[in-house]
Motif scaffolding. Sequence first.
Motif, PDB file in Angstrom:
ATOM      1  N   SER A  74      71.633  -5.831  -4.853  1.00 53.41           N
ATOM      2  CA  SER A  74      72.578  -5.527  -4.705  1.00 53.41           C
ATOM      3  C   SER A  74      72.603  -4.170  -5.310  1.00 53.41           C
ATOM      4  O   SER A  74      73.238  -2.418  -4.297  1.00 53.41           O
ATOM      5  CB  SER A  74      73.690  -6.198  -4.254  1.00 53.41           C
ATOM      6  OG  SER A  74      75.076  -5.821  -3.506  1.00 53.41           O
ATOM      7  N   PHE A  75      72.684  -4.051  -6.499  1.00 60.33           N
ATOM      8  CA  PHE A  75      73.089  -2.905  -7.298  1.00 60.33           C
ATOM      9  C   PHE A  75      71.640  -1.788  -6.631  1.00 60.33           C
ATOM     10  O   PHE A  75      71.473  -0.404  -6.980  1.00 60.33           O
ATOM     11  CB  PHE A  75      72.695  -3.122  -8.497  1.00 60.33           C
ATOM     12  CG  PHE A  75      73.840  -3.655  -8.556  1.00 60.33           C
ATOM     13  CD1 PHE A  75      75.095  -2.973  -8.410  1.00 60.33           C
ATOM     14  CD2 PHE A  75      73.684  -4.757 -10.237  1.00 60.33           C
ATOM     15  CE1 PHE A  75      76.383  -3.656  -8.938  1.00 60.33           C
ATOM     16  CE2 PHE A  75      74.711  -4.822 -10.952  1.00 60.33           C
ATOM     17  CZ  PHE A  75      76.143  -4.222 -10.540  1.00 60.33           C
ATOM     18  N   ALA A  76      70.839  -2.556  -6.752  1.00 52.80           N
ATOM     19  CA  ALA A  76      69.441  -1.807  -6.247  1.00 52.80           C
ATOM     20  C   ALA A  76      69.265  -0.728  -4.438  1.00 52.80           C
ATOM     21  O   ALA A  76      68.958   0.476  -4.717  1.00 52.80           O
ATOM     22  CB  ALA A  76      68.256  -2.240  -6.234  1.00 52.80           C
ATOM     23  N   LEU A  77      70.342  -1.419  -3.666  1.00 55.82           N
ATOM     24  CA  LEU A  77      70.500  -0.963  -2.256  1.00 55.82           C
ATOM     25  C   LEU A  77      71.228  -0.188  -2.556  1.00 55.82           C
ATOM     26  O   LEU A  77      71.185   1.366  -1.713  1.00 55.82           O
ATOM     27  CB  LEU A  77      71.258  -2.363  -1.592  1.00 55.82           C
ATOM     28  CG  LEU A  77      70.092  -2.753  -0.333  1.00 55.82           C
ATOM     29  CD1 LEU A  77      70.267  -4.328  -0.253  1.00 55.82           C
ATOM     30  CD2 LEU A  77      69.429  -2.221   0.509  1.00 55.82           C
ATOM     31  N   ALA A  78      72.131  -0.438  -3.524  1.00 57.38           N
ATOM     32  CA  ALA A  78      73.419   0.892  -3.761  1.00 57.38           C
ATOM     33  C   ALA A  78      73.128   2.039  -4.225  1.00 57.38           C
ATOM     34  O   ALA A  78      72.967   3.348  -3.854  1.00 57.38           O
ATOM     35  CB  ALA A  78      74.087   0.730  -4.537  1.00 57.38           C
ATOM     36  N   ALA A  79      71.721   1.825  -5.424  1.00 59.14           N
ATOM     37  CA  ALA A  79      71.350   2.919  -5.719  1.00 59.14           C
ATOM     38  C   ALA A  79      70.140   3.763  -4.714  1.00 59.14           C
ATOM     39  O   ALA A  79      69.868   4.687  -5.124  1.00 59.14           O
ATOM     40  CB  ALA A  79      70.269   2.758  -7.070  1.00 59.14           C
ATOM     41  N   ARG A  80      69.758   3.088  -4.493  1.00 57.67           N
ATOM     42  CA  ARG A  80      68.338   3.755  -3.726  1.00 57.67           C
ATOM     43  C   ARG A  80      69.399   4.519  -2.131  1.00 57.67           C
ATOM     44  O   ARG A  80      68.648   5.395  -1.766  1.00 57.67           O
ATOM     45  CB  ARG A  80      67.660   2.203  -2.834  1.00 57.67           C
ATOM     46  CG  ARG A  80      66.514   2.750  -1.701  1.00 57.67           C
ATOM     47  CD  ARG A  80      66.474   1.809  -0.421  1.00 57.67           C
ATOM     48  NE  ARG A  80      65.279   2.076   0.745  1.00 57.67           N
ATOM     49  CZ  ARG A  80      65.817   2.236   1.881  1.00 57.67           C
ATOM     50  NH1 ARG A  80      67.460   2.198   1.723  1.00 57.67           N
ATOM     51  NH2 ARG A  80      65.077   2.954   2.523  1.00 57.67           N
ATOM     52  N   PHE A  81      70.450   3.745  -1.661  1.00 50.92           N
ATOM     53  CA  PHE A  81      70.961   4.417  -0.564  1.00 50.92           C
ATOM     54  C   PHE A  81      71.803   6.247  -1.101  1.00 50.92           C
ATOM     55  O   PHE A  81      71.519   7.101  -0.807  1.00 50.92           O
ATOM     56  CB  PHE A  81      72.321   3.523  -0.182  1.00 50.92           C
ATOM     57  CG  PHE A  81      73.121   4.762   0.382  1.00 50.92           C
ATOM     58  CD1 PHE A  81      73.147   4.922   1.533  1.00 50.92           C
ATOM     59  CD2 PHE A  81      74.554   4.843  -0.151  1.00 50.92           C
ATOM     60  CE1 PHE A  81      74.040   5.341   2.533  1.00 50.92           C
ATOM     61  CE2 PHE A  81      75.303   5.932   0.912  1.00 50.92           C
ATOM     62  CZ  PHE A  81      75.241   5.996   2.315  1.00 50.92           C
ATOM     63  N   ASN A  82      72.463   6.317  -2.653  1.00 44.90           N
ATOM     64  CA  ASN A  82      72.430   7.089  -3.353  1.00 44.90           C
ATOM     65  C   ASN A  82      71.654   8.136  -3.609  1.00 44.90           C
ATOM     66  O   ASN A  82      71.867   9.333  -3.476  1.00 44.90           O
ATOM     67  CB  ASN A  82      73.222   6.974  -5.037  1.00 44.90           C
ATOM     68  CG  ASN A  82      74.416   5.518  -3.990  1.00 44.90           C
ATOM     69  OD1 ASN A  82      75.135   5.803  -3.735  1.00 44.90           O
ATOM     70  ND2 ASN A  82      75.180   5.024  -5.628  1.00 44.90           N
ATOM     71  N   GLU A  83      70.596   7.922  -4.327  1.00 44.07           N
ATOM     72  CA  GLU A  83      69.329   8.797  -4.348  1.00 44.07           C
ATOM     73  C   GLU A  83      68.916   9.288  -2.871  1.00 44.07           C
ATOM     74  O   GLU A  83      68.313  10.177  -2.884  1.00 44.07           O
ATOM     75  CB  GLU A  83      67.951   7.985  -4.943  1.00 44.07           C
ATOM     76  CG  GLU A  83      66.567   8.416  -4.977  1.00 44.07           C
ATOM     77  CD  GLU A  83      66.857   9.417  -6.281  1.00 44.07           C
ATOM     78  OE1 GLU A  83      66.067  10.268  -6.068  1.00 44.07           O
ATOM     79  OE2 GLU A  83      68.010   9.659  -6.977  1.00 44.07           O
ATOM     80  N   LEU A  84      68.884   8.586  -1.838  1.00 38.21           N
ATOM     81  CA  LEU A  84      68.476   9.098  -0.603  1.00 38.21           C
ATOM     82  C   LEU A  84      69.482   9.532  -0.265  1.00 38.21           C
ATOM     83  O   LEU A  84      69.156  10.830   0.436  1.00 38.21           O
ATOM     84  CB  LEU A  84      68.080   7.941   0.477  1.00 38.21           C
ATOM     85  CG  LEU A  84      67.377   6.838  -0.304  1.00 38.21           C
ATOM     86  CD1 LEU A  84      67.239   5.988   1.649  1.00 38.21           C
ATOM     87  CD2 LEU A  84      65.769   7.837   0.282  1.00 38.21           C
TER      88      LEU A  84
END
Length: 603
Positions: A392-402
């Motif tokens: 879940s954190f990874a999805l948030a981090a991925r979204f922020n990075e993208l």
Amino acid sequence: MPADRRACAALWSWTLALGCLLGLLGALLTNPAQADTRLDERTAAVPLYGHVDYLLDPRDEWALDDVLDASAPWRPSSERRDLGFGYVSGPVWLRMRVVSHAQTTHSWRLELDYASLDDVRLYDVGADGVRESQGGDTLPYAQRSISHRTPVFEITLAPGERRTLYLRVSSQGSMTLSGSLMNLADFERHSQVSYIAHALYCGVLVALGLYNLLLFLALRERPYLNYVLFMIAFAFSVLSLNGLGAQYVWPQAVPWSNRILPISLTLAALLAMIFARSFLDTRQWLPRLDRVLIALSCAAALALLGTMLLPVQNALQTMSLTGLLVTLTLLISSFVCVGYKVPGARLFALAWMMLLSGAVLLALRNFALIPSNFMTLYAMQIGSGLEMILLSFALAARFNELKRQKEAALQLNEKVLAQRVAERTEALETANRRLRDMALQDPLTGLANRTALQQQLEQALARSQRSGQLLAVMLIDLDGFKPINDQYGHAFGDRVLAQVAERLRYALRESDLPARLGGDEFVLVCETVLSPELATQLAQRVLQVLGESMSLEGQAISLGASIGIALSLGQEDATELIRRADAAMYRAKAAGRNRIELAPLPD
């Protein structure tokens, strides 16, 4: 002789006694038995390991009467590392002797920790006969002896009563038979703690699933939906593994309840592959790895079909191998993506390390390669819980990075666009300047044309009026140009006019403006002329320069010019001033050509 006979009889008696002793010893060694387990009101939880004997029945040929026989090959559990038998064929029997030292009739609970055991039967043998109880996940929940997620049985003993407990366990899955015998109060506390722990775990899964589902509905990002689908499939496998599914979700789903674990966990492995491909965007970043993941997804789909069709034990083994293979592959893929700096790959790798650790411990325990204890029994839940949170954190981090990358790309595009707009604007300004120059220039000579002359002359008249200084306008008409044009052609004549324009630029001051009216007529605008004589001297210089012979295409050309000069202090307009200069030029022609005529100042 009587003495010899007595000696032989004694020797025979001792030999027989020794043989009986050795036979009894052999019987004890081949059929060992645990000592009675003493129970009272204060007895703490008694683990089955070390207090039970076990008997393997690979051909499923032993009945209760057979195991009650003194010749049954019981072995003490202390000979083993634990009570994890792995995937074995046939039932496993456990035997435990208990005696009550309680002051009153008392009840205890016998619990097996592993909820995924198919069929568990308890034969409670005492002086009053045999009490039979039943549990296991293939039994409808309502028919279980004790309503609980795991196999649990009630043991009731009167003061001083001695009983022998026989557990017959058969299962297509892993034979993990660890458990405990505890008093009722300890069992209730233990159950409450375990139910709360499982409820918290399921609550975390539900919260994360709903949160990411809402994110998918809001953002329409496919990885969020794939993550939710993976969580749903994995939640079913966990519910099957810990017995909560059979208790609350599918209490009557016999016989399919035994297949829900391999089907759901293999489906979770397949959905994990799909989620990983969308999360890591391997199609864009690593096309070769993407093809490997697609091939493995097809293999996981075949494994999923196998879990539906194969015997349950083979389905469970397929599930374990598929889960290990998928988890290991995704872990390696995530490390590769970390090297390529794929957004969110670091947290993704850490999450799968957590799940891989749990899956490895669970698989090794299922195959009886490591001991069965709290950590190995709940390794999958612990690892998956950490994995779900990290993903879940990874999805948030991925979204922020993208989002950051998109903003950076947008800023770069805006910068490039601004640069292109600036370049285009500059090009347009240059083109406009060229167009203005072309509109104000004579295309043949590069001198000012009639329009530019009109504008410049009006401005010069205004400056002359303000300053009170003379302004001279000279109108020049070439003498002898028409015969040259007729003899050599218009192209040659155009080159002659271009040479005339160059000579005019050379003869004039930097502040003076040469212009072409058309044909062979030129106009010179000379500001700040101190006197009529100075204007005449400037005209004489022009006449001299134009009179010099020019060589074009091997031809020596000589020209003359008639020049009319009109002076002004800015009281008249441009048209009137040119008209006066034109009249003076015609007077010069009439007076014999190649001369200068000065028009008087107006009154």
